[in-house]
Design an enzyme around this catalytic site. Structure first.
Site, PDB file in Angstrom:
ATOM      1  N   GLY A 153       1.007  -1.156   0.251  1.00  0.00           N
ATOM      2  CA  GLY A 153      -0.143   0.084   0.322  1.00  0.00           C
ATOM      3  C   GLY A 153       0.771   1.181   0.225  1.00  0.00           C
ATOM      4  O   GLY A 153       1.889   1.317  -0.996  1.00  0.00           O
ATOM      5  N   ARG A 154       0.486   2.027   0.586  1.00  0.00           N
ATOM      6  CA  ARG A 154       0.957   3.263   0.246  1.00  0.00           C
ATOM      7  C   ARG A 154       2.207   3.758   1.494  1.00  0.00           C
ATOM      8  O   ARG A 154       3.403   4.416   1.072  1.00  0.00           O
ATOM      9  CB  ARG A 154       0.393   4.098   0.969  1.00  0.00           C
ATOM     10  CG  ARG A 154      -1.009   5.274   0.330  1.00  0.00           C
ATOM     11  CD  ARG A 154      -1.587   5.844   1.058  1.00  0.00           C
ATOM     12  NE  ARG A 154      -1.935   6.179   2.219  1.00  0.00           N
ATOM     13  CZ  ARG A 154      -3.694   5.027   2.752  1.00  0.00           C
ATOM     14  NH1 ARG A 154      -3.917   4.597   1.309  1.00  0.00           N
ATOM     15  NH2 ARG A 154      -3.547   4.646   3.636  1.00  0.00           N
ATOM     16  N   ILE A 155       1.980   2.607   2.204  1.00  0.00           N
ATOM     17  CA  ILE A 155       3.629   3.095   3.315  1.00  0.00           C
ATOM     18  C   ILE A 155       4.217   1.903   2.921  1.00  0.00           C
ATOM     19  O   ILE A 155       5.840   2.292   3.058  1.00  0.00           O
ATOM     20  CB  ILE A 155       2.852   2.317   5.100  1.00  0.00           C
ATOM     21  CG1 ILE A 155       2.493   3.806   5.295  1.00  0.00           C
ATOM     22  CG2 ILE A 155       4.211   2.699   6.180  1.00  0.00           C
ATOM     23  CD1 ILE A 155       1.871   3.462   7.138  1.00  0.00           C
ATOM     24  N   ARG A 175      -1.820  -8.558  -1.916  1.00  0.00           N
ATOM     25  CA  ARG A 175      -3.176  -9.646  -3.030  1.00  0.00           C
ATOM     26  C   ARG A 175      -3.132  -8.804  -4.833  1.00  0.00           C
ATOM     27  O   ARG A 175      -1.603  -8.425  -4.674  1.00  0.00           O
ATOM     28  CB  ARG A 175      -4.414  -8.733  -2.305  1.00  0.00           C
ATOM     29  CG  ARG A 175      -4.553  -7.464  -2.650  1.00  0.00           C
ATOM     30  CD  ARG A 175      -5.960  -6.787  -1.522  1.00  0.00           C
ATOM     31  NE  ARG A 175      -5.820  -5.855  -1.043  1.00  0.00           N
ATOM     32  CZ  ARG A 175      -6.658  -4.382  -2.363  1.00  0.00           C
ATOM     33  NH1 ARG A 175      -6.703  -4.503  -4.249  1.00  0.00           N
ATOM     34  NH2 ARG A 175      -5.657  -3.044  -1.991  1.00  0.00           N
ATOM     35  N   THR A 234       5.495  -2.431  12.175  1.00  0.00           N
ATOM     36  CA  THR A 234       5.467  -0.909  12.709  1.00  0.00           C
ATOM     37  C   THR A 234       3.670  -0.873  11.829  1.00  0.00           C
ATOM     38  O   THR A 234       3.016   0.004  11.994  1.00  0.00           O
ATOM     39  CB  THR A 234       6.429  -0.568  11.735  1.00  0.00           C
ATOM     40  OG1 THR A 234       5.769   0.475  10.798  1.00  0.00           O
ATOM     41  CG2 THR A 234       7.517  -0.133  11.740  1.00  0.00           C
ATOM     42  N   ARG A 236       0.815  -3.368  12.284  1.00  0.00           N
ATOM     43  CA  ARG A 236      -0.371  -4.248  13.618  1.00  0.00           C
ATOM     44  C   ARG A 236       0.529  -5.582  14.155  1.00  0.00           C
ATOM     45  O   ARG A 236       0.193  -6.290  12.712  1.00  0.00           O
ATOM     46  CB  ARG A 236      -1.639  -4.487  13.417  1.00  0.00           C
ATOM     47  CG  ARG A 236      -2.391  -2.503  13.264  1.00  0.00           C
ATOM     48  CD  ARG A 236      -2.089  -1.820  13.704  1.00  0.00           C
ATOM     49  NE  ARG A 236      -3.356  -1.044  13.715  1.00  0.00           N
ATOM     50  CZ  ARG A 236      -2.912   0.465  13.836  1.00  0.00           C
ATOM     51  NH1 ARG A 236      -1.947  -0.027  13.852  1.00  0.00           N
ATOM     52  NH2 ARG A 236      -3.205   1.291  13.247  1.00  0.00           N
ATOM     53  N   GLU A 265      -1.260  -2.804  23.871  1.00  0.00           N
ATOM     54  CA  GLU A 265      -1.115  -1.251  24.553  1.00  0.00           C
ATOM     55  C   GLU A 265      -1.747  -0.078  25.344  1.00  0.00           C
ATOM     56  O   GLU A 265      -3.252  -0.510  25.898  1.00  0.00           O
ATOM     57  CB  GLU A 265      -0.739  -0.694  22.813  1.00  0.00           C
ATOM     58  CG  GLU A 265       0.066  -1.765  22.144  1.00  0.00           C
ATOM     59  CD  GLU A 265       0.703  -1.312  20.580  1.00  0.00           C
ATOM     60  OE1 GLU A 265      -0.286  -0.002  20.726  1.00  0.00           O
ATOM     61  OE2 GLU A 265       0.861  -1.395  19.976  1.00  0.00           O
ATOM     62  N   HIS A 285       5.604   1.856  19.568  1.00  0.00           N
ATOM     63  CA  HIS A 285       4.333   1.934  18.903  1.00  0.00           C
ATOM     64  C   HIS A 285       4.294   3.548  18.726  1.00  0.00           C
ATOM     65  O   HIS A 285       3.397   4.529  18.742  1.00  0.00           O
ATOM     66  CB  HIS A 285       2.512   2.203  19.234  1.00  0.00           C
ATOM     67  CG  HIS A 285       2.287   2.171  18.192  1.00  0.00           C
ATOM     68  ND1 HIS A 285       1.060   0.890  18.274  1.00  0.00           N
ATOM     69  CD2 HIS A 285       1.959   2.348  17.156  1.00  0.00           C
ATOM     70  CE1 HIS A 285       0.025   1.255  17.269  1.00  0.00           C
ATOM     71  NE2 HIS A 285       0.840   1.888  16.371  1.00  0.00           N
TER      72      HIS A 285
END
Length: 330
Positions: A153-155, A175, A234, A236, A265, A285
């Site tokens: 994705g973006r990150i 995917r 980084t 989940r 957390e 986090h």
């Protein structure tokens, strides 16, 4: 409007330029973390608009039922910590900007901080100096190694771009639509998940946690990694099967890890296995915790509050709430 902001650990938000957008409203900021329903109900008794910092506090039905004045929850990103059905039933709007067009560059940068710290054994080297010794061991070079991006994705794309600048070979597993995008961007894709885990020297996870992705990294996947390989998370904690990473690190496959996210957390248990393994770099986090990122995020969050106050809510996640509100007015 009475606005409450939870979990602002460093009392940072009121120092941001965008905080001025709330001028004229009554704003209460809490700097500690509380999850107890009774305590939260007392704190939020008069709150009309609630500001959340990511997923730090769970907003579930038993709490929502005790907040008759709450009208709006304003936040950014995903909402697994919020009971959306109860929000809708009680006429509470959830506004959450999904920042679809812009990656969290802060998180991408922090991913690389973990990769570099683990590869060069920076915590161990720092500890050696602090204890009055010199070098404590050997690190690893990343150039020409294979960087596996799990979830493009973006990150994930931003992390891959940095990897290319480091002279790494990029290998993507995601995917099919995301793999096609990776190929268009000039990156190789793995023929299957098994090959991806076997060939990667560094694997970085970049997926949202939804039912389909929970536990998507299983014990058998980790067991396929090289003894010299590294897993970085980084995104989940729930993407990895419970306990699988600790067991894998103890077994030596992979040999290293960089972790910024945890099942529970805030993590304040000093005895947690990840905090006590010598081959893990752990951070609390903080992937998105930079002043620049906060300004970007809270500017959106406060704009959502202003839009609601003007009678034109934006980024509404539960549009069915309007029928409920109309029924109450009728």
């Amino acid at each position: 409007m009475k606005i409450t902001i939870l979990d602002d650990y460093f009392d940072t938000i009121r120092t941001l330029p965008c905080f001025a957008k709330l001028k004229g409203h009554e704003v209460t900021v809490w700097n500690d973390h509380v999850q107890d329903t009774d305590a939260l109900a007392a704190r939020l008794a008069d709150t009309e608009a609630l500001v959340l910092i990511r997923e730090r506090t769970q907003i579930r039905g038993p709490l929502l039922e005790r907040l008759p004045k709450l009208r709006l929850i304003s936040q950014r990103s995903v909402w697994p910590h919020i009971d959306l059905d109860v929000c809708t039933q009680r006429g509470v709007i959830l506004s959450s900007e999904q920042h679809a067009g812009v990656p969290s560059y802060a998180t991408a940068e922090h991913t690389w901080a973990l990769i570099l710290a683990a590869a060069r054994r920076l915590p161990q080297q720092m500890r050696s100096l602090q204890e009055g010794r010199w070098q404590s061991g050997m690190g690893d070079t990343l150039r020409h190694k294979t960087l596996g991006i799990f979830g493009y994705g973006r990150i994930g794309g931003a992390v891959a771009d940095v990897g290319r600048a480091f002279g790494m070979n990029i290998l993507v597993w995601a995917r099919e639509a995301s793999r096609e995008k990776a190929r268009v961007d000039g990156y190789a894709t793995a023929p299957d998940k098994k090959t991806f885990f076997e060939q990667s020297d560094v694997i970085s996870l970049h997926m949202r946690l939804v039912p389909a992705t929970r536990g998507i990294v299983a014990a058998e996947d980790l067991a396929r990694m090289k003894p010299t390989a590294m897993l970085v998370n980084t995104s989940r904690a729930g993407l990895v099967a419970p306990g699988a990473l600790v067991d894998a690190l103890r077994a030596g496959r992979p040999g290293l890890a960089g972790v910024d996210v945890y099942e529970s957390e805030p993590l304040v248990d000093k005895t947690h296995p990840l905090l006590n393994l010598p081959n893990v770099v752990c951070t609390p986090h903080i992937g998105y915790v930079t002043r620049d990122e906060y300004e970007l995020q809270f500017s959106d969050i406060f704009d959502q509050i202003l839009a609601y106050a003007a009678g034109k809510p934006t980024n509404v996640i539960n549009p069915d709430v309007f029928a409920v509100l109309k029924g109450k007015q009728g």
